[in-house]
Design a protein around this motif. Structure first.
Motif, PDB file in Angstrom:
ATOM      1  N   ARG A 226      50.479  39.365  29.563  1.00 55.56           N
ATOM      2  CA  ARG A 226      50.569  40.636  28.835  1.00 55.56           C
ATOM      3  C   ARG A 226      51.513  41.652  29.469  1.00 55.56           C
ATOM      4  NH1 ARG A 226      44.199  41.538  29.225  1.00 55.56           N
ATOM      5  NH2 ARG A 226      44.842  41.013  31.351  1.00 55.56           N
ATOM      6  N   VAL A 227      51.498  41.756  30.796  1.00 55.18           N
ATOM      7  CA  VAL A 227      52.234  42.843  31.449  1.00 55.18           C
ATOM      8  C   VAL A 227      53.089  42.315  32.601  1.00 55.18           C
ATOM      9  CG1 VAL A 227      50.464  44.551  30.875  1.00 55.18           C
ATOM     10  CG2 VAL A 227      50.338  43.370  33.078  1.00 55.18           C
ATOM     11  N   LEU A 228      54.120  43.085  32.919  1.00 59.15           N
ATOM     12  CA  LEU A 228      54.928  42.828  34.107  1.00 59.15           C
ATOM     13  C   LEU A 228      54.386  43.676  35.249  1.00 59.15           C
ATOM     14  CD1 LEU A 228      58.566  42.967  32.674  1.00 59.15           C
ATOM     15  CD2 LEU A 228      57.276  40.922  33.286  1.00 59.15           C
ATOM     16  N   ALA A 229      54.407  43.116  36.461  1.00 63.24           N
ATOM     17  CA  ALA A 229      53.946  43.874  37.626  1.00 63.24           C
ATOM     18  C   ALA A 229      54.313  43.136  38.896  1.00 63.24           C
ATOM     19  CB  ALA A 229      52.432  44.076  37.577  1.00 63.24           C
ATOM     20  N   GLY A 230      54.370  43.876  39.992  1.00 57.39           N
ATOM     21  CA  GLY A 230      54.557  43.299  41.316  1.00 57.39           C
ATOM     22  C   GLY A 230      53.780  44.118  42.320  1.00 57.39           C
ATOM     23  N   ILE A 231      53.506  43.543  43.471  1.00 57.64           N
ATOM     24  CA  ILE A 231      52.804  44.280  44.517  1.00 57.64           C
ATOM     25  C   ILE A 231      53.169  43.704  45.869  1.00 57.64           C
ATOM     26  CG2 ILE A 231      50.716  42.847  44.376  1.00 57.64           C
ATOM     27  CD1 ILE A 231      49.123  45.491  44.941  1.00 57.64           C
ATOM     28  N   THR A 232      53.295  44.580  46.862  1.00 57.86           N
ATOM     29  CA  THR A 232      53.464  44.181  48.256  1.00 57.86           C
ATOM     30  C   THR A 232      52.339  44.810  49.057  1.00 57.86           C
ATOM     31  OG1 THR A 232      55.874  44.084  48.033  1.00 57.86           O
ATOM     32  CG2 THR A 232      54.995  44.199  50.263  1.00 57.86           C
ATOM     33  N   VAL A 233      51.683  44.017  49.899  1.00 60.89           N
ATOM     34  CA  VAL A 233      50.620  44.528  50.762  1.00 60.89           C
ATOM     35  C   VAL A 233      50.853  44.021  52.176  1.00 60.89           C
ATOM     36  CG1 VAL A 233      48.937  44.642  48.880  1.00 60.89           C
ATOM     37  CG2 VAL A 233      49.039  42.594  50.313  1.00 60.89           C
TER      38      VAL A 233
END
Length: 388
Positions: A213-220
């Motif tokens: 459904r959606v585009l997203a990214g994350i860095t942790v």
């Protein structure tokens, strides 16, 4: 208090309730936030207060999503991005300077490879590659300018496995930053920080959303490094939208349940393909025939949702296979509830030369299957008839 389990944290990690005492987190679809008075505004911009100012910096929905992923990965802090590639670019751009050097596995996503070979050299940032089966050559590639070791595991699209513990020890020995793209595994199956990674990157578009459904990214990762990533991203503006953050935070509540079924289906499909007369080879991390099976068992809870196999007959046989698919989707995404088949050589990795593709383990007849949540009998039946 006893540490809560992964599934519980995924469901019960929520922002503080508003005055309405809602059970499910509301959406905060606002670009900015107001201040009580002049002093509140001054102190907020001076970072004497920790509070929301502008949704390019932070937003309650993004903060909830970040907090969940940090708990899942065992990280101290994070930042959420508008796409997985925004996370990759911003993380590297925040940490690197002109003249710096990256050491990377050759088996990486095509867009990341293009970033390393087409764009970073413009800023005098260069990359040296090592092959999956040549980890012992990494130390010979290190120079005084080397700053980062980067890897995906499992790799895209060949689902090879890198020993994260070995890479972590090399990074520690040489005081390098170790960054892992953990997208194919998800934090449910693998936590690279346990093996020495300093930062972990995800395309939230994949298993984290899980429904295309959606585009997203994350860095942790560690707070000190993430502060650099945050400050770069706060200025350059690749932030995740509050709406997409809300969708992802809700999706994480079911991550473990979904990924369990993905893995169960994927293993059954891989076992079926291994016996198929029209298939040259099959790769899936939890198949005993996988070259890095023991490493996968050491660092992963299960094998993930992606199966790679090579169709006998090369390109022409591959085209016939894709044209014959009826149920599965022809798409470049993965980690979706719907099973997807992709031809990496002509799609996700088409910008690479044929030599570069072979170096990354991508043959012309390779098919990547993102195994979804349909009944496994229907998935197998569609692939079987397409191969026939």
């Amino acid at each position: 208090m006893k540490k809560r389990q992964f599934e519980t944290e995924a469901i019960r990690t929520q922002m503080e309730r508003s005055q309405y005492l809602e059970h499910s987190t509301p959406m905060y679809l606002t670009s900015s936030f107001v201040f009580e008075d002049a002093e509140d505004m001054r102190a907020s911009f001076a970072e004497e207060k920790e509070r929301n100012i502008y949704s390019r910096y932070s937003n309650p929905n993004s903060s909830e999503f970040i907090e969940k992923v940090c708990k899942m990965e065992g990280a101290e802090d994070g930042f959420a991005f508008a796409s997985g590639m925004a996370a990759v670019f911003s993380t590297f751009a925040a940490l690197l300077e002109s003249g710096d050097h990256i050491i990377s596995s050759r088996s990486i996503f095509g867009s990341t490879h293009s970033l390393f070979t087409q764009f970073f050299p413009k800023w005098n940032i260069n990359t040296s590659y090592f092959n999956i089966n040549e980890v012992d050559t990494i130390e010979s590639l290190i120079t005084p300018r080397t700053k980062i070791i980067y890897a995906e595991s499992p790799t895209n699209p060949g689902v090879d496995i890198l020993d994260l513990e070995v890479l972590g020890k090399i990074a520690k020995k040489h005081n390098l930053i170790f960054i892992v793209d953990n997208c194919f595994a998800s934090p449910y199956l693998q936590q690279p920080i346990k093996f020495g990674a300093h930062l972990v990157i995800h395309s939230g578009t994949k298993l984290m959303d899980g429904q295309g459904r959606v585009l997203a990214g994350i860095t942790v990762g560690g707070r000190e490094l993430m502060d650099k990533v945050y400050r770069f991203s706060r200025i350059t503006g690749p932030a995740l939208s509050p709406f997409n953050a809300w969708v992802l935070s809700k999706s994480l509540e079911t991550l473990s349940v979904r990924v369990d079924r993905h893995c169960e289906n994927a293993l059954k499909l891989a076992q079926f393909l291994e016996e198929h007369p029209k298939v040259n080879w099959v790769k899936y991390p939890f198949l005993k025939s996988h070259p890095q099976y023991e490493i996968a068992k050491k660092q992963m809870k299960a094998g993930g949702c992606v199966v790679a196999f090579d169709v006998k007959g090369g390109v022409e046989a591959g085209k016939k296979f894709f044209d014959a698919i009826k149920l599965l989707s022809l798409s470049a995404n993965l980690g979706d509830a719907r099973s997807i088949v992709t031809h990496p050589a002509s799609t996700t990795h088409s910008k690479l030369t044929s030599e570069e593709r072979l170096g990354a383990g991508i043959t012309d007849g390779m098919v990547r299957v993102s195994v979804g949540l349909e009944h496994i009998d229907d998935i197998i039946a569609d692939i079987d008839q397409a191969l026939g």
